[in-house]
Design a protein around this motif. Structure first.
Motif, mmCIF file in Angstrom:
data_model
loop_
_atom_site.group_PDB
_atom_site.id
_atom_site.type_symbol
_atom_site.label_atom_id
_atom_site.label_comp_id
_atom_site.label_asym_id
_atom_site.label_seq_id
_atom_site.Cartn_x
_atom_site.Cartn_y
_atom_site.Cartn_z
ATOM 1 N N LYS A 272 -1.756 -8.387 7.393
ATOM 2 C CA LYS A 272 -1.417 -7.835 8.638
ATOM 3 C C LYS A 272 -2.327 -6.416 8.607
ATOM 4 N N GLU A 273 -2.315 -5.782 9.808
ATOM 5 C CA GLU A 273 -3.353 -4.935 10.133
ATOM 6 C C GLU A 273 -2.760 -3.681 8.996
ATOM 7 N N GLU A 274 -3.803 -2.807 8.975
ATOM 8 C CA GLU A 274 -3.520 -1.414 8.212
ATOM 9 C C GLU A 274 -2.544 -0.782 8.808
ATOM 10 N N GLU A 275 -1.565 -0.172 7.728
ATOM 11 C CA GLU A 275 -0.531 0.456 8.260
ATOM 12 C C GLU A 275 -0.538 1.616 7.529
ATOM 13 N N GLU A 276 -0.030 2.828 8.229
ATOM 14 C CA GLU A 276 0.011 4.100 7.738
ATOM 15 C C GLU A 276 1.395 4.503 7.253
ATOM 16 N N LEU A 277 1.841 4.979 5.733
ATOM 17 C CA LEU A 277 3.307 5.264 5.629
ATOM 18 C C LEU A 277 2.929 6.429 4.733
ATOM 19 N N ALA A 278 4.391 7.060 4.419
ATOM 20 C CA ALA A 278 4.403 7.939 3.510
ATOM 21 C C ALA A 278 4.836 7.441 2.207
ATOM 22 N N ASN A 279 5.463 6.147 2.226
ATOM 23 C CA ASN A 279 5.846 5.746 0.810
ATOM 24 C C ASN A 279 6.052 4.245 1.117
ATOM 25 N N LEU A 280 5.649 3.483 0.178
ATOM 26 C CA LEU A 280 5.888 1.916 -0.065
ATOM 27 C C LEU A 280 6.304 1.576 -1.280
ATOM 28 N N THR A 281 7.517 0.985 -1.322
ATOM 29 C CA THR A 281 7.970 0.256 -2.704
ATOM 30 C C THR A 281 8.541 -1.087 -2.412
ATOM 31 N N VAL A 282 8.187 -1.946 -3.552
ATOM 32 C CA VAL A 282 8.666 -3.131 -3.703
ATOM 33 C C VAL A 282 9.677 -3.295 -4.638
ATOM 34 N N VAL A 283 10.801 -4.025 -4.530
ATOM 35 C CA VAL A 283 11.666 -4.106 -5.527
ATOM 36 C C VAL A 283 12.239 -5.655 -5.538
ATOM 37 N N PRO A 284 12.206 -6.255 -6.978
ATOM 38 C CA PRO A 284 13.019 -7.826 -6.819
ATOM 39 C C PRO A 284 14.235 -7.547 -6.632
ATOM 40 N N GLY A 285 14.694 -8.461 -5.616
ATOM 41 C CA GLY A 285 16.203 -8.407 -5.164
ATOM 42 C C GLY A 285 16.895 -9.685 -5.693
ATOM 43 N N ASP A 286 17.965 -10.009 -5.226
ATOM 44 C CA ASP A 286 18.377 -11.296 -5.525
ATOM 45 C C ASP A 286 17.831 -12.610 -4.865
ATOM 46 N N GLY A 287 17.221 -12.247 -3.569
ATOM 47 C CA GLY A 287 16.675 -13.408 -2.902
ATOM 48 C C GLY A 287 15.230 -13.350 -2.837
ATOM 49 N N GLY A 288 14.584 -12.209 -3.404
ATOM 50 C CA GLY A 288 13.178 -12.241 -3.334
ATOM 51 C C GLY A 288 12.685 -10.696 -3.377
ATOM 52 N N LEU A 289 11.492 -10.620 -2.869
ATOM 53 C CA LEU A 289 10.867 -9.275 -3.043
ATOM 54 C C LEU A 289 11.141 -8.378 -1.722
ATOM 55 N N ALA A 290 11.961 -7.256 -2.019
ATOM 56 C CA ALA A 290 12.237 -6.297 -0.674
ATOM 57 C C ALA A 290 11.212 -5.328 -0.652
ATOM 58 N N LEU A 291 10.685 -5.136 0.678
ATOM 59 C CA LEU A 291 10.039 -4.065 0.891
ATOM 60 C C LEU A 291 10.400 -3.119 1.535
ATOM 61 N N CYS A 292 10.176 -1.863 1.056
ATOM 62 C CA CYS A 292 10.991 -0.884 1.393
ATOM 63 C C CYS A 292 9.744 0.340 1.934
ATOM 64 N N TYR A 293 10.136 1.166 3.043
ATOM 65 C CA TYR A 293 9.066 2.163 3.237
ATOM 66 C C TYR A 293 9.452 3.453 3.781
ATOM 67 N N GLU A 294 8.793 4.293 3.761
ATOM 68 C CA GLU A 294 9.151 5.741 4.627
ATOM 69 C C GLU A 294 7.793 5.891 5.515
ATOM 70 N N ASN A 295 8.514 6.429 6.934
ATOM 71 C CA ASN A 295 7.594 6.535 7.903
ATOM 72 C C ASN A 295 6.661 7.458 7.759
ATOM 73 N N PRO A 296 5.320 7.381 8.043
ATOM 74 C CA PRO A 296 4.487 8.351 7.937
ATOM 75 C C PRO A 296 4.733 9.848 8.310
ATOM 76 N N VAL A 297 4.217 11.007 7.511
ATOM 77 C CA VAL A 297 4.518 12.397 8.049
ATOM 78 C C VAL A 297 3.469 13.229 8.156
ATOM 79 N N GLU A 298 3.345 13.954 9.238
ATOM 80 C CA GLU A 298 2.212 14.819 9.535
ATOM 81 C C GLU A 298 2.275 16.074 9.215
ATOM 82 N N LEU A 299 3.532 16.537 9.324
ATOM 83 C CA LEU A 299 3.837 18.237 9.257
ATOM 84 C C LEU A 299 4.667 18.531 7.844
#
Length: 377
Positions: free
Chosen positions: A243-270
């Motif tokens: 997908k297109e480039e995304e700006e994030l504060a944090n990105l985490t990948v976790v192995p869940g029971d049904g597959g890989l869960a992608l979690c993120y935090e919205n970007p912060v400017e201040l």
């Protein structure tokens, strides 16, 4: 001076009582393991020979002492033959596996998340030993994996967690565990049991131990210090699954029971946005004991994925089960049957052994007097 002496005596009494409870609890687990040993001595399913890879430097160098105090008595009572092999450097397990005895029933990791990840990677890379089940005795500062497989670990004592971990090994509670295979475009494949994270959350958490001297205020102080010592904005940029480039504060990948869960935090400017959006969440979860579960973030795109292609645009470090890895293009695969581990036989919360009925009434009265003196009820 009188108040100081009383306070010191009270604190010493409570410390002594806690150690007394600890000893009783350890004895209960030993009896439980001895009974199991007698009941299964003639079966073919008993775990008979294990090799324990111990990381003495885990938990600031306290791991060896903790292992000797709690794990050794439990393993000794279980009737299992075990050999303890200390590790000296990252990747040492890979070398040690070459000398593993042929009759080894399982390998056990005594350390933290990083040691577990190192051992799992070494076992799965080995064509000779990749079918061996892996046990885990948590001795690290952060033990994310144990929080993943045991419900209610936030309220359990160290003896409970180690006792339950050893019990799972001795009873042979072996199950396949979902893990991640992380393959860079260049370099060696590694395997992770808990998470891959990248961004400001991990960087901010790493500030917390530096303020240990502030006690309960250390997390808040660390978040404030991080927000004033980092170049802003501190966001990361990545392409996920083409997908297109995304700006994030944090990105985490976790192995869940049904597959890989992608979690993120919205970007912060201040800086203030960081404290409100991420810092406050870290503080809340730190005090509730949930920080190691890495529940920060929200689903990025859909609930689960079988594969994730991650292309970092900005620089930095990935943290895989607590170990740092240079940012590079990687493919993450979800594996369900590649690794067998000793885990609880069900998903019910761990039942703590009740030791209070064995406690002398005089000791209980003394502790209550201490509580009354301190005004804590």
């Amino acid at each position: 001076a009188v108040v100081s002496t009383q306070s010191t005596g009270t604190a010493g009494g409570i410390y002594g009582f806690n150690r007394y409870q600890e000893d009783l609890l350890l004895r209960q687990y030993c009896r439980k393991l001895q009974s199991h040993s007698r009941a299964t001595v003639a079966t073919d399913h008993q775990i008979k020979e294990i090799v324990v890879f111990l990381n003495p430097s885990s938990c600031g160098g306290k791991a060896a002492k903790t292992f000797k105090k709690f794990a050794v008595p439990l393993l000794s009572c279980s009737g299992v033959n075990f050999v303890v092999v200390p590790t000296s450097y990252e990747g040492h397990v890979s070398s040690l596996l070459k000398y593993l005895p042929a009759n080894t029933s399982a390998v056990v990791v005594a350390g933290g998340d990083g040691m577990l990840q190192d051992t799992v990677t070494a076992v799965l890379r080995s064509s000779k030993h990749r079918d061996l089940p892996v046990g885990f005795i948590p001795l690290g500062t952060h033990n994310t994996f144990i929080s993943r497989i045991l419900d209610g670990t936030d309220s359990l004592t160290k003896v409970d967690i180690i006792g339950q971990s050893v019990t799972n090994i001795v009873q042979g509670n072996i199950k396949p565990v979902p893990i991640m295979e992380i393959s860079p475009a260049k370099g060696n494949t590694i395997f992770a049991t808990s998470y891959l994270t990248w961004g400001s959350v991990k960087a901010a958490i790493d500030f917390i131990p530096k303020f240990w001297w502030l006690g309960s205020l250390q997390t808040a102080a660390a978040m404030l210090r991080y927000s004033t010592s980092t170049v802003w904005p501190c966001n990361i940029t990545a392409r996920v699954n083409g997908k297109e480039e995304e700006e994030l504060a944090n990105l985490t990948v976790v192995p869940g029971d049904g597959g890989l869960a992608l979690c993120y935090e919205n970007p912060v400017e201040l800086r203030g946005d960081f404290l409100k959006q991420i810092g406050s969440k870290i503080i809340e979860q730190r005090h509730s004991g949930l920080l190691d579960k890495l529940t920060l973030g929200q689903p990025l795109s859909g609930p689960y994925h079988q594969e994730v292609d991650l292309v970092p645009v900005s620089q930095g470090k990935f943290f895989v089960d607590g170990e740092s890895v240079d940012c590079r293009t990687i493919k993450i695969k979800y594996l369900t049957d590649s690794l067998s581990m000793f885990v609880p036989s069900d998903t019910l919360p761990v039942e703590r052994v009740d030791i209070l009925p064995q406690t002398p009434r005089s000791v209980l009265n003394f502790v209550q007097s201490c509580r009354d003196f301190l005004g804590i009820g």
